[in-house]
Design an enzyme around this catalytic site. Structure first.
Site, mmCIF file in Angstrom:
data_model
loop_
_atom_site.group_PDB
_atom_site.id
_atom_site.type_symbol
_atom_site.label_atom_id
_atom_site.label_comp_id
_atom_site.label_asym_id
_atom_site.label_seq_id
_atom_site.Cartn_x
_atom_site.Cartn_y
_atom_site.Cartn_z
ATOM 1 N N VAL A 82 0.757 -0.971 -0.033
ATOM 2 C CA VAL A 82 0.075 0.136 0.131
ATOM 3 C C VAL A 82 0.785 1.222 0.002
ATOM 4 O O VAL A 82 1.998 1.053 0.487
ATOM 5 C CB VAL A 82 -0.993 0.228 1.128
ATOM 6 C CG1 VAL A 82 -2.172 -1.030 0.859
ATOM 7 C CG2 VAL A 82 -0.202 -0.085 2.527
ATOM 8 N N SER A 83 0.511 2.223 -0.600
ATOM 9 C CA SER A 83 1.175 3.638 -0.869
ATOM 10 C C SER A 83 1.325 4.178 0.434
ATOM 11 O O SER A 83 2.332 5.047 0.388
ATOM 12 C CB SER A 83 0.685 4.224 -1.998
ATOM 13 O OG SER A 83 0.380 3.449 -3.196
ATOM 14 N N THR A 84 0.156 4.507 1.253
ATOM 15 C CA THR A 84 0.326 5.175 2.410
ATOM 16 C C THR A 84 0.223 4.560 3.647
ATOM 17 O O THR A 84 -0.270 3.488 3.752
ATOM 18 C CB THR A 84 -0.633 6.340 2.271
ATOM 19 O OG1 THR A 84 -1.992 5.780 2.346
ATOM 20 C CG2 THR A 84 -0.635 7.085 1.084
#
Length: 193
Positions: free
Chosen positions: A11-13
């Protein structure tokens, strides 16, 4: 030697959750102990510890399992590097249950097409973000960080500071700001002679 399934999720964040990807990887047959993850790292960042561990864990005949291609790579060069590494190790790639053999010409073609689509989607997201910011700026909604104090409050800070009756710490406490904010306000306010 039996072939294993190794999963990778990203996941990016830090606000996003890996649960949905983990569940899907479990459903696709990947045991929990063979799932490697990266949290808060974008797909454009190639230095991902979880991905490096997953690539190190796969052996000849194994399958690397991901839920979607954009979890693995967001650019064509990155996707090519990863597929090259999988090809050298004779490792298959499963994207959401669809298995691609990188040593097979058709599998390689499909992977490259999917990688181009992932890169295109990433470029579209960036373009839409830039466009949205330009529109917001034109409408006056994107003003950047707002000052902590009003102009009148800043003038009061400067008069107190230059009056010499109060310490910087006292002024900062009085206005509920950091001492560095007091210094910045004083620095950018010209001295009147």
């Amino acid at each position: 030697m039996s072939a294993y399934m190794v999963g990778y999720a990203r996941v990016s964040t830090n606000q996003q959750d890996l649960t949905a990807q983990r569940n899907q990887l479990n459903t696709l047959g990947v045991p929990e102990e063979r799932i490697y993850t990266d949290h808060g790292l974008t797909g454009t960042n190639r230095d991902r510890p979880g991905l490096n561990q997953a690539l190190a864990a796969v052996r000849d005949g194994d399958t690397l399992v991901i839920t979607k291609l954009d979890r693995l790579a967001r650019s064509l060069p990155d996707a090519r590097d990863i597929i090259e590494e999988l090809t050298k190790k004779n490792v298959k790639l499963s994207i959401g249950g669809s298995i691609h053999d990188p040593s097979d010409p058709v599998g390689r073609l499909l992977f490259n097409v999917l990688a181009m689509v992932a890169e295109f989607e990433s470029d579209l997201i960036r373009a839409r973000t830039r466009e949205g910011m330009q529109v917001a700026k034109a409408k006056g909604r994107l003003r950047g960080k707002q000052p902590k104090l009003s102009k009148n409050q800043e003038a009061h800070v400067v008069s107190l500071y230059r009056g010499g009756q109060h310490t910087t710490a006292e002024i900062a406490e009085l206005f509920g700001v950091a001492r560095s904010t007091v210094y910045r306000i004083v620095q950018r306010t010209p001295t009147l002679n």
